[in-house]
Design a protein around this motif. Structure first.
Motif, PDB file in Angstrom:
ATOM      1  N   ALA A  73     -32.951   7.385  94.850  1.00 39.28           N
ATOM      2  CA  ALA A  73     -33.423   8.323  93.837  1.00 39.28           C
ATOM      3  C   ALA A  73     -32.800   9.686  94.102  1.00 39.28           C
ATOM      4  N   ILE A  74     -32.585  10.441  93.038  1.00 45.72           N
ATOM      5  CA  ILE A  74     -32.054  11.802  93.136  1.00 45.72           C
ATOM      6  C   ILE A  74     -32.914  12.715  92.270  1.00 45.72           C
ATOM      7  N   GLU A  75     -33.324  13.837  92.844  1.00 45.92           N
ATOM      8  CA  GLU A  75     -34.071  14.844  92.096  1.00 45.92           C
ATOM      9  C   GLU A  75     -33.078  15.823  91.479  1.00 45.92           C
ATOM     10  N   HIS A  76     -33.081  15.882  90.170  1.00 51.58           N
ATOM     11  CA  HIS A  76     -32.154  16.727  89.414  1.00 51.58           C
ATOM     12  C   HIS A  76     -32.880  17.953  88.862  1.00 51.58           C
ATOM     13  N   ARG A  77     -32.322  19.126  89.091  1.00 48.37           N
ATOM     14  CA  ARG A  77     -32.773  20.360  88.451  1.00 48.37           C
ATOM     15  C   ARG A  77     -31.547  21.054  87.868  1.00 48.37           C
ATOM     16  N   ASP A  78     -31.719  21.717  86.723  1.00 48.69           N
ATOM     17  CA  ASP A  78     -30.597  22.454  86.157  1.00 48.69           C
ATOM     18  C   ASP A  78     -31.044  23.765  85.535  1.00 48.69           C
ATOM     19  N   SER A  79     -30.059  24.542  85.138  1.00 51.52           N
ATOM     20  CA  SER A  79     -30.311  25.911  84.697  1.00 51.52           C
ATOM     21  C   SER A  79     -30.885  26.009  83.291  1.00 51.52           C
ATOM     22  N   ILE A  80     -31.013  24.879  82.574  1.00 50.10           N
ATOM     23  CA  ILE A  80     -31.718  24.930  81.281  1.00 50.10           C
ATOM     24  C   ILE A  80     -33.155  24.442  81.442  1.00 50.10           C
ATOM     25  N   GLY A  81     -33.594  24.261  82.699  1.00 53.63           N
ATOM     26  CA  GLY A  81     -34.984  23.930  82.970  1.00 53.63           C
ATOM     27  C   GLY A  81     -35.293  22.464  83.141  1.00 53.63           C
ATOM     28  N   SER A  82     -34.305  21.586  83.097  1.00 52.40           N
ATOM     29  CA  SER A  82     -34.547  20.156  83.300  1.00 52.40           C
ATOM     30  C   SER A  82     -34.946  19.903  84.757  1.00 52.40           C
ATOM     31  N   HIS A  83     -35.924  19.040  84.954  1.00 52.08           N
ATOM     32  CA  HIS A  83     -36.365  18.660  86.304  1.00 52.08           C
ATOM     33  C   HIS A  83     -36.848  17.219  86.230  1.00 52.08           C
ATOM     34  N   VAL A  84     -36.017  16.287  86.714  1.00 49.90           N
ATOM     35  CA  VAL A  84     -36.349  14.867  86.648  1.00 49.90           C
ATOM     36  C   VAL A  84     -35.922  14.189  87.944  1.00 49.90           C
ATOM     37  N   VAL A  85     -36.514  13.038  88.191  1.00 48.87           N
ATOM     38  CA  VAL A  85     -36.062  12.171  89.279  1.00 48.87           C
ATOM     39  C   VAL A  85     -35.276  11.031  88.652  1.00 48.87           C
ATOM     40  N   ALA A  87     -33.823   7.453  88.669  1.00 49.11           N
ATOM     41  CA  ALA A  87     -34.179   6.169  89.270  1.00 49.11           C
ATOM     42  C   ALA A  87     -33.096   5.139  88.968  1.00 49.11           C
ATOM     43  N   PRO A  88     -33.023   4.056  89.752  1.00 46.52           N
ATOM     44  CA  PRO A  88     -32.025   3.008  89.492  1.00 46.52           C
ATOM     45  C   PRO A  88     -32.158   2.423  88.081  1.00 46.52           C
ATOM     46  N   GLY A  89     -31.012   2.240  87.428  1.00 45.60           N
ATOM     47  CA  GLY A  89     -30.981   1.651  86.098  1.00 45.60           C
ATOM     48  C   GLY A  89     -31.159   2.630  84.966  1.00 45.60           C
ATOM     49  N   ALA A  90     -31.516   3.882  85.275  1.00 49.12           N
ATOM     50  CA  ALA A  90     -31.598   4.921  84.248  1.00 49.12           C
ATOM     51  C   ALA A  90     -30.249   5.618  84.127  1.00 49.12           C
ATOM     52  N   VAL A  91     -30.019   6.280  83.008  1.00 51.04           N
ATOM     53  CA  VAL A  91     -28.816   7.088  82.850  1.00 51.04           C
ATOM     54  C   VAL A  91     -29.234   8.526  82.604  1.00 51.04           C
ATOM     55  N   ASN A  92     -28.587   9.422  83.324  1.00 48.37           N
ATOM     56  CA  ASN A  92     -28.827  10.852  83.159  1.00 48.37           C
ATOM     57  C   ASN A  92     -27.547  11.513  82.710  1.00 48.37           C
ATOM     58  N   LEU A  93     -27.596  12.079  81.521  1.00 48.26           N
ATOM     59  CA  LEU A  93     -26.434  12.711  80.896  1.00 48.26           C
ATOM     60  C   LEU A  93     -26.682  14.212  80.841  1.00 48.26           C
ATOM     61  N   MET A  94     -25.886  14.971  81.568  1.00 51.64           N
ATOM     62  CA  MET A  94     -25.987  16.430  81.553  1.00 51.64           C
ATOM     63  C   MET A  94     -24.716  16.987  80.921  1.00 51.64           C
ATOM     64  N   GLU A 131     -16.400  21.329  73.425  1.00 51.17           N
ATOM     65  CA  GLU A 131     -16.308  21.906  74.771  1.00 51.17           C
ATOM     66  C   GLU A 131     -17.244  23.104  74.961  1.00 51.17           C
ATOM     67  N   GLU A 132     -17.410  23.912  73.929  1.00 52.06           N
ATOM     68  CA  GLU A 132     -18.225  25.116  74.062  1.00 52.06           C
ATOM     69  C   GLU A 132     -19.579  24.974  73.358  1.00 52.06           C
ATOM     70  N   MET A 133     -20.098  23.749  73.323  1.00 54.31           N
ATOM     71  CA  MET A 133     -21.423  23.546  72.757  1.00 54.31           C
ATOM     72  C   MET A 133     -22.483  24.075  73.737  1.00 54.31           C
ATOM     73  N   ALA A 134     -23.717  24.191  73.264  1.00 55.73           N
ATOM     74  CA  ALA A 134     -24.811  24.622  74.129  1.00 55.73           C
ATOM     75  C   ALA A 134     -25.088  23.548  75.181  1.00 55.73           C
ATOM     76  N   PRO A 135     -25.406  23.938  76.410  1.00 56.19           N
ATOM     77  CA  PRO A 135     -25.743  22.949  77.433  1.00 56.19           C
ATOM     78  C   PRO A 135     -26.927  22.075  77.001  1.00 56.19           C
ATOM     79  N   ALA A 136     -26.929  20.830  77.472  1.00 53.85           N
ATOM     80  CA  ALA A 136     -27.986  19.888  77.088  1.00 53.85           C
ATOM     81  C   ALA A 136     -28.200  18.886  78.217  1.00 53.85           C
ATOM     82  N   PHE A 137     -29.372  18.251  78.196  1.00 54.19           N
ATOM     83  CA  PHE A 137     -29.685  17.216  79.192  1.00 54.19           C
ATOM     84  C   PHE A 137     -30.515  16.129  78.531  1.00 54.19           C
TER      85      PHE A 137
END
Length: 297
Positions: A73-85, A87-94, A131-137
């Motif tokens: 597992a990996i705990e992900h945090r980012d500058s747009i406020g996303s905070h998730v763990v 898990a195996p088999g999930a996809v995280n697109l930043m 390329e210059e779209m708003a950041p998203a998660f």
């Protein structure tokens, strides 16, 4: 020699403190396969009790990162406020777009027992219009991703369409990305469904049209050719690719762009502390390197 294979890319391996990563993209012979411009296999590793991974906050521009785990597992945090763990088999697109900062750490609950770590992290170049779209998660949990049991395999579609099923994950360019778990005796058709395609054996064994494939190697397939992926004893293969980009991308450290000048601006902004902070992980950051491991040639 396999007539279906255009190019073979061997991984370069790096020790990141307790675990290894095997990188096949970018490489000197080839920078991209479809939108895929970075391809790392993390582990497999069993980290020490009380330990874990601690990838401090760092920036990206003009790309999307895709994190997919086999174990751990990996705990992900980012500058747009996303905070998730993750898990195996999930996809995280930043999606970095104009710029995003994120950190990746082992969750506290995992550290107590000694975290496992095994998975694939890729970067996708964005089309110039995005390329210059708003950041998203976005995170897609395992149950949201189609799993097709056929041909002696179970294929989870991470992005795009395979065998008539489509993943809900956002794509910006035409993309195909699938995790194919091969049972013993599997015979999986690899169809010419994209401009550019590649196969990567994460572990176990597999053959393409009867020719053995080595693990930690990216096999770029010839355009328009059909082939058959088989396994005698079982294995795990990743299929990736998509539309061919008409214009090249520059890669320097964590920055990808169609414009070299845009990368220089991002380097200056990170040095100046002009990127946003990561809520909940503001104290640390990764300094910009003098000579990065990841760069286009």
């Amino acid at each position: 020699m396999n007539d279906a294979v255009l190019l073979t890319l061997n991984a370069t391996s790096h020790d990141l403190g307790g675990f290894r990563v095997h990188r096949v993209l970018p490489s000197r012979p080839r920078t991209m396969v479809g939108p895929f411009i970075f391809f790392d296999q993390m582990g497999p590793a069993q980290l020490a009790v009380g330990g874990g991974i601690d990838v401090r906050p760092h920036p990206h521009i003009n790309l999307a990162t895709v994190t997919y785990l086999f174990a751990g597992a990996i705990e992900h945090r980012d500058s747009i406020g996303s905070h998730v763990v993750i898990a195996p088999g999930a996809v995280n697109l930043m999606t970095a777009g104009t710029g995003i900062v994120h950190s990746e750490r082992s969750p506290a609950a995992e550290r107590a027992a000694g975290p496992a770590l095994s998975g694939i992290q890729t970067w996708l170049a964005l089309p110039e219009r995005d390329e210059e779209m708003a950041p998203a998660f976005e995170q897609r949990v395992p149950d949201a991703l189609p799993v097709i049991a056929a041909h002696g395999a179970q294929a989870r579609i991470i992005m795009g369409t395979l065998w008539g099923e489509t993943a809900p994950t956002t794509t910006y360019a035409h993309t195909i990305y699938a995790d194919i778990a091969l049972d013993a005796g599997a015979r999986v058709p690899i169809d010419p469904e994209a401009d550019e395609r590649a196969l990567y054996v994460a572990y176990g064994e597999a053959e393409l049209d009867g020719v053995p494939l080595s693990p930690q190697t990216l096999y770029v397939l010839r355009p328009g050719i059909s082939a058959t992926l088989t396994s005698t004893h079982g294995g795990r293969a990743m299929l990736c690719g998509g539309e061919a980009f008409a214009t090249p991308r520059h890669v320097w450290w964590n920055f990808v762009s169609s414009s070299a000048e845009r990368i220089e601006a991002a380097k200056a902004a990170w040095k100046a502390g002009a990127f946003p902070k990561v809520p909940g992980d503001e104290a640390e950051f990764i300094p910009i390197p003098e000579v990065p491991l990841t760069r286009s040639h």
